[in-house]
Design an enzyme around this catalytic site. Structure first.
Site, PDB file in Angstrom:
ATOM      1  N   ASN A 186       0.809  -1.216   0.000  1.00 34.84           N
ATOM      2  CA  ASN A 186       0.000   0.000   0.000  1.00 34.84           C
ATOM      3  C   ASN A 186       0.838   1.260   0.000  1.00 34.84           C
ATOM      4  O   ASN A 186       0.518   2.241  -0.665  1.00 34.84           O
ATOM      5  CB  ASN A 186      -0.879   0.010   1.255  1.00 34.84           C
ATOM      6  CG  ASN A 186      -1.920  -1.081   1.200  1.00 34.84           C
ATOM      7  OD1 ASN A 186      -2.543  -1.282   0.160  1.00 34.84           O
ATOM      8  ND2 ASN A 186      -2.091  -1.790   2.306  1.00 34.84           N
ATOM      9  N   GLU A 208       9.496  -3.925 -11.072  1.00 31.73           N
ATOM     10  CA  GLU A 208       9.153  -5.343 -11.060  1.00 31.73           C
ATOM     11  C   GLU A 208       7.663  -5.540 -11.308  1.00 31.73           C
ATOM     12  O   GLU A 208       7.260  -6.325 -12.149  1.00 31.73           O
ATOM     13  CB  GLU A 208       9.549  -5.859  -9.683  1.00 31.73           C
ATOM     14  CG  GLU A 208       9.353  -7.280  -9.426  1.00 31.73           C
ATOM     15  CD  GLU A 208       9.734  -7.555  -7.988  1.00 31.73           C
ATOM     16  OE1 GLU A 208      10.915  -7.455  -7.637  1.00 31.73           O
ATOM     17  OE2 GLU A 208       8.827  -7.849  -7.197  1.00 31.73           O
ATOM     18  N   ASN A 225       5.863 -11.630   3.999  1.00 33.40           N
ATOM     19  CA  ASN A 225       5.811 -12.042   2.588  1.00 33.40           C
ATOM     20  C   ASN A 225       7.144 -12.626   2.136  1.00 33.40           C
ATOM     21  O   ASN A 225       7.261 -13.810   1.880  1.00 33.40           O
ATOM     22  CB  ASN A 225       5.462 -10.847   1.695  1.00 33.40           C
ATOM     23  CG  ASN A 225       4.110 -10.238   2.046  1.00 33.40           C
ATOM     24  OD1 ASN A 225       3.160 -10.953   2.329  1.00 33.40           O
ATOM     25  ND2 ASN A 225       4.032  -8.923   2.034  1.00 33.40           N
ATOM     26  N   GLY A 251      11.798  -8.332  -4.794  1.00 37.66           N
ATOM     27  CA  GLY A 251      12.905  -7.785  -5.578  1.00 37.66           C
ATOM     28  C   GLY A 251      13.573  -6.619  -4.891  1.00 37.66           C
ATOM     29  O   GLY A 251      14.424  -5.940  -5.482  1.00 37.66           O
ATOM     30  N   LYS A 274       0.610  -1.263  13.991  1.00 39.10           N
ATOM     31  CA  LYS A 274      -0.354  -1.803  14.976  1.00 39.10           C
ATOM     32  C   LYS A 274      -0.794  -0.723  15.972  1.00 39.10           C
ATOM     33  O   LYS A 274      -0.622  -0.847  17.201  1.00 39.10           O
ATOM     34  CB  LYS A 274       0.235  -3.008  15.714  1.00 39.10           C
ATOM     35  CG  LYS A 274       0.722  -4.127  14.802  1.00 39.10           C
ATOM     36  CD  LYS A 274      -0.399  -4.794  14.036  1.00 39.10           C
ATOM     37  CE  LYS A 274       0.135  -5.837  13.052  1.00 39.10           C
ATOM     38  NZ  LYS A 274      -0.742  -6.049  11.894  1.00 39.10           N
TER      39      LYS A 274
HETATM   40  N1  COA Z   1       6.009  -4.828  12.898  1.00 42.46           N
HETATM   41  C1  COA Z   1       4.960  -5.667  12.747  1.00 42.46           C
HETATM   42  N2  COA Z   1       4.093  -5.594  11.705  1.00 42.46           N
HETATM   43  C2  COA Z   1       4.294  -4.635  10.790  1.00 42.46           C
HETATM   44  C3  COA Z   1       5.354  -3.718  10.897  1.00 42.46           C
HETATM   45  C4  COA Z   1       6.237  -3.848  12.005  1.00 42.46           C
HETATM   46  N3  COA Z   1       7.271  -3.027  12.176  1.00 42.46           N
HETATM   47  N4  COA Z   1       5.287  -2.883   9.841  1.00 42.46           N
HETATM   48  C5  COA Z   1       4.233  -3.264   9.097  1.00 42.46           C
HETATM   49  N5  COA Z   1       3.636  -4.312   9.672  1.00 42.46           N
HETATM   50  C6  COA Z   1       2.437  -4.998   9.206  1.00 42.46           C
HETATM   51  C7  COA Z   1       1.268  -4.039   9.143  1.00 42.46           C
HETATM   52  O1  COA Z   1       0.692  -3.871  10.423  1.00 42.46           O
HETATM   53  C8  COA Z   1       0.354  -4.730   8.174  1.00 42.46           C
HETATM   54  O2  COA Z   1      -0.285  -5.798   8.838  1.00 42.46           O
HETATM   55  P1  COA Z   1      -1.854  -6.111   8.620  1.00 42.46           P
HETATM   56  O3  COA Z   1      -1.932  -6.565   7.199  1.00 42.46           O
HETATM   57  O4  COA Z   1      -2.117  -7.185   9.622  1.00 42.46           O
HETATM   58  O5  COA Z   1      -2.549  -4.823   8.876  1.00 42.46           O
HETATM   59  C9  COA Z   1       1.325  -5.335   7.166  1.00 42.46           C
HETATM   60  O6  COA Z   1       2.590  -5.428   7.853  1.00 42.46           O
HETATM   61  C10 COA Z   1       1.489  -4.470   5.909  1.00 42.46           C
HETATM   62  O7  COA Z   1       1.853  -3.182   6.323  1.00 42.46           O
HETATM   63  P2  COA Z   1       1.408  -1.824   5.587  1.00 42.46           P
HETATM   64  O8  COA Z   1       1.769  -0.699   6.495  1.00 42.46           O
HETATM   65  O9  COA Z   1       0.009  -1.899   5.061  1.00 42.46           O
HETATM   66  O10 COA Z   1       2.455  -1.734   4.414  1.00 42.46           O
HETATM   67  P3  COA Z   1       2.572  -2.336   2.971  1.00 42.46           P
HETATM   68  O11 COA Z   1       1.303  -2.891   2.417  1.00 42.46           O
HETATM   69  O12 COA Z   1       3.223  -1.240   2.235  1.00 42.46           O
HETATM   70  O13 COA Z   1       3.578  -3.576   3.183  1.00 42.46           O
HETATM   71  C11 COA Z   1       5.659  -4.683   3.565  1.00 42.46           C
HETATM   72  C12 COA Z   1       4.826  -3.424   3.812  1.00 42.46           C
HETATM   73  C13 COA Z   1       7.022  -4.506   4.188  1.00 42.46           C
HETATM   74  C14 COA Z   1       4.951  -5.908   4.199  1.00 42.46           C
HETATM   75  C15 COA Z   1       5.763  -4.875   2.016  1.00 42.46           C
HETATM   76  O14 COA Z   1       6.309  -3.724   1.448  1.00 42.46           O
HETATM   77  C16 COA Z   1       6.630  -6.066   1.653  1.00 42.46           C
HETATM   78  O15 COA Z   1       6.206  -7.213   1.675  1.00 42.46           O
HETATM   79  N6  COA Z   1       7.915  -5.796   1.315  1.00 42.46           N
HETATM   80  C17 COA Z   1       8.895  -6.813   1.011  1.00 42.46           C
HETATM   81  C18 COA Z   1       8.962  -7.128  -0.449  1.00 42.46           C
HETATM   82  C19 COA Z   1       9.366  -5.961  -1.287  1.00 42.46           C
HETATM   83  O16 COA Z   1       9.883  -4.971  -0.845  1.00 42.46           O
HETATM   84  N7  COA Z   1       9.129  -6.086  -2.559  1.00 42.46           N
HETATM   85  C20 COA Z   1       9.379  -5.008  -3.473  1.00 42.46           C
HETATM   86  C21 COA Z   1      10.134  -5.429  -4.632  1.00 42.46           C
HETATM   87  S1  COA Z   1       9.299  -4.969  -6.089  1.00 42.46           S
END
Ligand code: COA
Length: 504
Positions: A272, A294, A384, A388, A408
């Site tokens: 997001n 990507e 996840n 990339g 949270k």
């Molecule tokens: N501790 C615990 N949970 C955390 C956290 C932390 N420090 N930071 C985020 N989260 C949780 C959020 O609470 C949320 O949980 P929910 O789905 O239960 O509400 C979830 O992670 C997603 O967080 P959100 O703030 O909505 O961010 P996001 O959708 O932008 O996702 C990542 C953040 C890190 C999970 C996501 O960017 C990711 O998977 N990154 C790794 C892969 C990547 O970077 N790929 C890019 C290459 S193209």
């Protein structure tokens, strides 16, 4: 009899239903499947396979596979197979709740690996034999070549390496995808490798179709189902502030002469926040940008439609249902402005470095020294995967990581004394951005980085606690280069596990 989507007469004769096709897959096999961030994954064979697995389990016969894909898929693949107990090893990126839960319960072995490395890892022989490939396509040409679907991922590699191939022809995927892909066949193994002749994000260096030996195709299954993709959270005040901080930084870099008004090819990560950052770029008044990235999420599609981005290279479309409709309606425009490549090209270190990508990725947490955790909660529970982000962070011109300063409801600080898991170390991270501000870590020593991260990125509720930790570490740690109190460095995470809050 052929159909317009299956124009090769020999392959048309291999049409069968998913249950028959799934019979080609036996317990213990390694199966390479299509699919990348919820796009272009096989819709029918994995579900038929899951039904066989359930039946085998009821008979007391174990039936599990090694499952390899491009990246995350959807409930019809990862969810169905995981629920059936049918995966004993999985790579690379995943995001299905059922699969994630089983990985975190220790029931499935999961290997998190840079997405740009998967194909060469397979070619090097590091992943063992690939028995079967199951690949979704938009159509089959008269000569047997395949029109790729909404993602390319590792399909070229699975088609080349697998002993047998099952093709799913999905009538729901727009046939207008034909011509959008660029499949490069010039890769080789060391020491035979040659430079990859790509100089601009939009360069076409390959061909639009996937090659496959028709003799290997044992089944052709027709489907008519959409990619199952969720919607993105609309930008809120926090993500807008993050985007505004990044846009202001880009403006600063332009004033300093380190970037031009056209910036450099953008890479935008999944999630997001990364999606919302793109909306911020549109508001920031930029034009004529390019992307070498990507996935194309909704935010990127908006920028392409608005002419902010004139050319985007990626390996997959990861669009919400609303954006899928927009994409289909305007597919001729998008075919001019989007090139979909194998992920070994979209995420290739050589290309990312040559083009000078600006990498913008979400993260879970960063520590005061700039080490980044993209994947784990409290050190042991995976969300996840690295995706990339490392391909771009290590090799890009600028490596930016974005996150809200808390998670949270404020119980967790995204800035911590020491990250509980390291995906990107301090040497690969240039800029950390939260809604509180931005820390530019370029050219700074560890102690200078810590001061910048605490002052600019931490939430006020945690800033004094972090400063206090840093001050005491500076006074009391055994070395003064990267001061830490080792007995305390991970205490914030332990406190969260014990009490539900890092605040205590
Ligand atoms: N501790 C615990 N949970 C955390 C956290 C932390 N420090 N930071 C985020 N989260 C949780 C959020 O609470 C949320 O949980 P929910 O789905 O239960 O509400 C979830 O992670 C997603 O967080 P959100 O703030 O909505 O961010 P996001 O959708 O932008 O996702 C990542 C953040 C890190 C999970 C996501 O960017 C990711 O998977 N990154 C790794 C892969 C990547 O970077 N790929 C890019 C290459 S193209």
């Amino acid at each position: 009899m052929t159909s317009p989507r299956i124009a090769h007469p020999g392959l048309a004769a291999h049409r069968m239903d998913a249950a028959q096709a799934a019979e080609w897959i036996q317990p213990g096999m390694a199966v390479g499947m299509s699919g990348f961030t919820g796009a272009g994954y096989p819709k029918a064979v994995p579900q038929a396979l899951a039904a066989r697995m359930e039946a085998a389990r009821e008979r007391g016969e174990p039936f599990a596979l090694r499952v390899l894909t491009g990246a995350s898929t959807a409930p019809e693949l990862d969810g169905a197979l995981a629920r059936a107990g049918g995966i004993d090893f999985r790579l690379p990126y995943q995001s299905d709740p059922e699969l994630r839960a089983r990985i975190n319960r220790g029931e499935i072995e999961y290997m998190d690996i840079h997405l740009g490395h998967v194909a060469q890892y397979a070619w090097f022989g590091f992943l063992g034999k690939i028995d079967v490939a199951v690949i979704e396509v938009a159509g089959i040409l008269p000569d047997g070549r395949l029109i790729p679907s909404t993602s390319v991922g590792n399909n070229k590699t699975w088609l080349d390496l697998a002993d047998k191939v099952i093709v799913e022809v999905n009538h729901r995927q727009p046939i207008g995808l034909d011509g959008m892909h660029d499949i490069y066949y010039g890769t080789a193994l060391p020491p035979e490798r040659r430079p990859i002749p790509l100089l601009q994000p939009g360069d076409r260096i390959g061909e639009p179709y996937l090659r496959v030996d028709p003799e290997k195709i044992v089944a052709v299954v027709e489907t008519d189902a959409p990619d199952r993709l969720g919607s993105f959270a609309p930008p809120d005040a926090t993500s807008q502030a993050i985007a505004a901080n990044l846009v202001e930084f880009f403006r600063h870099e332009i004033r300093a002469g380190r970037l031009s008004e056209r910036l450099l090819p953008l890479q935008s990560g999944v999630g997001n926040i990364a999606n919302a950052v793109l909306a911020g770029l549109q508001d920031g008044g930029f034009r004529d940008l390019t992307a070498f990235t990507e996935v194309i999420q909704d935010g990127m599609l908006d920028l392409i439609e608005a002419g902010v981005i004139t050319m985007a290279s990626a390996t997959a479309l990861s669009l919400s249902p609303e954006a899928v409709a927009r994409f289909a309606a305007n597919i001729d425009l998008f075919r001019e402005r989007i090139v979909l490549r194998p992920q070994e090209m979209s995420n290739h270190a050589e290309l990312v470095r040559r083009l000078g990508c600006i990498a913008m990725n979400g993260m879970v947490e960063a520590d005061i020294y700039g080490n980044v955790n993209s994947t784990h909660v409290a050190g042991s529970t995976i969300i996840n995967g690295i995706g990339g982000s490392g391909d771009f962070a290590r090799n890009g011109f600028l490596s930016c990581f974005v996150t809200p300063s808390t998670a949270k409801g404020g119980a967790i600080s995204a800035i911590v004394p020491m990250v509980s898991h390291v995906d990107h170390n301090e040497h690969d991270v240039d800029v950390i951005v939260t809604e509180q501000g931005l820390a530019d870590l370029r050219g700074l020593s560890p102690k200078q980085r810590a001061r910048a991260v605490i002052a600019n990125c931490a939430h006020p509720d945690y800033r004094d606690l972090l400063q206090d930790y840093f001050d005491r570490a500076l006074a009391g740690s055994s070395g003064r280069h990267t001061p830490h109190l080792l007995g305390e460095a991970l205490s914030w995470h332990q406190r969260y596990l014990d009490t539900g809050s890092m605040r205590g």
